[in-house]
Structure formats: structure tokens, C-alpha cells
Scaffold this active site. Structure first.
Site, mmCIF file in Angstrom:
data_model
loop_
_atom_site.group_PDB
_atom_site.id
_atom_site.type_symbol
_atom_site.label_atom_id
_atom_site.label_comp_id
_atom_site.label_asym_id
_atom_site.label_seq_id
_atom_site.Cartn_x
_atom_site.Cartn_y
_atom_site.Cartn_z
ATOM 1 N N SER A 281 9.843 -69.188 -36.601
ATOM 2 C CA SER A 281 10.295 -68.523 -37.828
ATOM 3 C C SER A 281 11.773 -68.176 -37.782
ATOM 4 O O SER A 281 12.237 -67.299 -38.509
ATOM 5 C CB SER A 281 9.467 -67.256 -38.059
ATOM 6 O OG SER A 281 9.596 -66.354 -36.960
ATOM 7 N N ILE B 144 15.904 -72.613 -38.191
ATOM 8 C CA ILE B 144 15.453 -73.964 -38.521
ATOM 9 C C ILE B 144 14.129 -73.907 -39.276
ATOM 10 O O ILE B 144 13.947 -74.558 -40.316
ATOM 11 C CB ILE B 144 15.320 -74.821 -37.251
ATOM 12 C CG1 ILE B 144 16.699 -75.064 -36.629
ATOM 13 C CG2 ILE B 144 14.667 -76.162 -37.565
ATOM 14 C CD1 ILE B 144 16.666 -75.859 -35.339
ATOM 15 N N CYS C 179 19.911 -82.818 -33.220
ATOM 16 C CA CYS C 179 20.820 -82.868 -34.370
ATOM 17 C C CYS C 179 21.887 -83.937 -34.155
ATOM 18 O O CYS C 179 22.201 -84.713 -35.062
ATOM 19 C CB CYS C 179 21.452 -81.498 -34.614
ATOM 20 S SG CYS C 179 22.424 -80.844 -33.223
ATOM 21 N N ASN D 256 18.323 -75.377 -24.595
ATOM 22 C CA ASN D 256 17.940 -76.789 -24.501
ATOM 23 C C ASN D 256 19.131 -77.733 -24.354
ATOM 24 O O ASN D 256 19.036 -78.915 -24.665
ATOM 25 C CB ASN D 256 17.144 -77.203 -25.744
ATOM 26 C CG ASN D 256 15.765 -76.587 -25.818
ATOM 27 O OD1 ASN D 256 15.142 -76.568 -26.866
ATOM 28 N ND2 ASN D 256 15.270 -76.064 -24.696
ATOM 29 N N SER E 76 26.131 -71.571 -35.141
ATOM 30 C CA SER E 76 24.937 -72.286 -35.608
ATOM 31 C C SER E 76 24.008 -72.655 -34.456
ATOM 32 O O SER E 76 22.950 -73.246 -34.686
ATOM 33 C CB SER E 76 25.330 -73.551 -36.376
ATOM 34 O OG SER E 76 25.843 -74.538 -35.494
ATOM 35 N N ASN F 67 24.376 -79.190 -38.480
ATOM 36 C CA ASN F 67 23.553 -79.633 -37.355
ATOM 37 C C ASN F 67 22.091 -79.236 -37.531
ATOM 38 O O ASN F 67 21.178 -79.980 -37.158
ATOM 39 C CB ASN F 67 24.095 -79.061 -36.044
ATOM 40 C CG ASN F 67 24.216 -77.546 -36.052
ATOM 41 O OD1 ASN F 67 24.884 -76.985 -36.918
ATOM 42 N ND2 ASN F 67 23.604 -76.890 -35.088
#
Length: 316
Positions: free
Chosen positions: A12, A15, A130, A169, A161, A294
Site C-alpha cells: 500500500s 507504487i 523501472c 533492492n 522517488s 521510474n
């Protein structure tokens, strides 16, 4: 009335929330069935509740326990690579199609402009990253004209962002994108670099694609340029803010440049030219700021795949 496919979104955050708004505002075949998080105070869950979307803050187990879970056919995962592995292990045995917006790379890589139709029956579809969504189409555009001995992409995104999931990651980003440059883009070898740009005000996503090719023929160079321009138009059909920043450059590789160190093991020959492509991606600002292209390209690509799967179901 066209049958709509119910979807759930796990995650949530930015993204997941942007994806939810895209589903609700512009989808032809999808319907929100659930928004799933782990923070009961998250803005995404609160927004979903205001929109009348069923929510749970108890993660994937909360989703499985929700009334109407059996009606959900597609589950987007907008969490992290590690979390996706656990989520997929729980949901795939229950017959749910997973669209993975993390770099976990459990399922086949999917870049809509390149291979949308190839893996629609797969139980888990990976949307790469992205940077992959922005640059792999360009590599593929070059590779459909001439073999690409080496492709390198640099994705520069606004630091603002990049949320906790993206930062956690980074290693998976480079590994997954590099592999997909080869498997989807068609390059013999690929490399990916990501830059988190701290500039204020935040800059929109910028991507550089460098391809080494062995083709001194000027006529082939024009074919490469035309192929790239066609591919950019294909991507911009579902990511309107995707565009070339400047004209495609094709330049000779200097004789003293040791490009053989970049090539795949056992490669023969020597590239004669470098294809340089400069892109930018401006977000649609449905929920995220416009500089977060992205994130917008990931949600747009994931939505494109889900729409195609659902359209095929609706058409029998």
C-alpha cells in the site's frame, strides 16, 4: 457489460497506491478487489478505504482470509523482492496469477512493448525493474536490426522517488535488469547501473542506453534509428511521458578502445559502432509526482500486462 477481472494489490505504498488509482480511473477490464498492506496507518490503505476498496493490514494472510478472495484472479505485488518470494509461495498454489513489480524474478521477464504476448499463461510474471522497462525496449529495437554484442543502461532517478523497497533492492535491480537485457533485449551481454539523484528540485527519470554493434553500413544505421523511434512510440502508447531526449547517436568505436573487455566470453569479432540513446520518463502524476517516472513506468507496464490477460479472459 464486459466482464471485469478482480485484482488485488499487495503493497500500500507509493507504487501500490498509484496502481490502484490507474486501475480505478482507466482500466477497461480490471476491477479492484482488495488493497493489502501491513501498516494500518498507511495512506494507501486509507485512500483505498475512501474509494470503497476492501482493505487489510494483515498482509497476504489477511488477503486470503478476506471475503471475496476466491473472486480475485490477478494479484499485483508491489512490496520487495524478499516479500514477493513469500507471497508467491502462499498465493500461487491457490490459483492466483501474480504480476510481480519487484525484482524477485521468480517468473519470466515481461516488457510489454517487446514480449507482451509471450508469457500470458505464466502463473508469475516479472516486470523486471523501472530501468528495465525504460531501456530494454530500446535494446530490443536495436537487436531486431543487428546483433548487439553488449548493452549497458544507466537509470538515473530522483532520490525522493526511491522508497525503502527500492533502496533495499539495489543489488536485485542491477542483477535482474542485466539479465533481462540479455533474455528480453537480445544483447549478448548486458550491464545495468542505477543512480539515485539527490538534486533539488527533483529531476525526472533519465535513462541512457549504450549498445555496441558491428555494422559500418550507414543504411543499417538509419534502420536502427527508425527501429528505435518506432519502439519509443510503442512504449509511449502506455507510458505517455516516455520520450527520446535527443536524436539517436551512432558513432565509430575508436581503434584503441578496449571494448573486447565488455563482450561475452567467447565472443568473436569487434564492434565497429556505439549506439547511444538518451531517454526521459515523466510520470502521469495520478498519485505520484511527475518526477517519479521510474515508478509510473512500472505501474503502467504492470497494468498493461493485467489488461491483456483480463481481455483474453473476457473474450473467452
Amino acid at each position: 457489460m464486459t466482464r471485469r477481472t478482480k485484482v488485488a494489490i499487495i503493497g500500500s505504498g507509493n507504487i501500490g497506491t498509484d496502481l490502484m488509482i490507474k486501475v480505478m480511473r482507466g482500466s477497461d477490464h480490471l476491477e479492484m478487489g482488495a488493497m493489502v498492506g501491513i501498516d494500518p496507518a498507511s495512506d494507501g490503505l486509507a485512500r483505498a478505504a475512501r474509494f470503497g476498496v476492501p482493505t487489510t493490514h494483515e498482509g497476504v494472510e489477511g488477503l486470503v482470509a478476506m471475503p471475496g478472495f476466491e473472486d480475485i484472479e490477478i494479484v499485483f505485488d508491489a512490496t520487495s523482492a524478499g516479500a514477493h518470494r513469500a507471497n508467491a509461495a502462499r498465493l500461487q498454489p491457490l490459483g492466483k496469477t501474480m504480476i510481480d513489480l519487484t525484482p524477485a524474478a521468480i517468473g519470466p521477464y515481461v516488457v510489454p512493448a517487446v514480449n507482451l504476448e509471450d508469457h500470458l499463461d505464466a502463473p508469475n510474471l516479472n516486470m523486471v525493474t523501472c530501468g528495465g522497462q525504460a531501456t530494454i525496449p530500446v535494446v530490443a529495437a536495436v537487436a531486431r536490426v543487428v546483433p548487439v554484442a553488449y548493452a549497458e543502461i544507466v537509470a538515473s532517478i530522483a532520490s525522493k522517488s526511491a522508497g525503502p523497497g527500492t533502496r533495499a533492492n539495489i543489488d536485485e535491480f542491477t542483477e535482474t535488469t542485466s539479465q533481462a537485457i540479455v533474455e528480453v533485449g537480445g544483447a549478448a551481454r548486458g550491464k545495468a547501473i542505477i543512480i539515485l539523484n539527490p538534486a533539488e528540485p527533483p529531476l525526472i527519470m533519465r535513462d541512457t542506453v549504450l549498445c555496441l554493434v558491428d555494422t559500418p553500413d550507414e543504411g543499417v544505421h538509419e534502420e536502427i534509428r527508425a527501429s528505435i523511434e518506432k519502439m519509443v512510440a510503442d512504449v509511449s502508447a502506455y507510458v505517455p511521458g516516455y520520450r527520446l531526449k535527443q536524436q539517436v547517436q551512432i558513432t565509430p568505436v575508436p581503434e584503441d578502445q578496449p571494448v573486447q573487455t565488455l563482450l561475452a566470453a567467447g565472443a568473436t569479432g569487434r564492434p565497429t559502432h556505439q549506439v547511444s540513446v538518451f531517454l526521459e520518463v515523466e510520470g502521469a502524476a495520478h498519485y505520484l509526482p511527475a518526477y517519479a517516472g521510474n515508478l509510473d513506468i512500472m505501474t503502467s507496464a504492470g497494468l498493461q500486462v493485467a489488461e491483456r490477460i483480463a481481455a483474453r479472459k473476457a473474450n473467452g
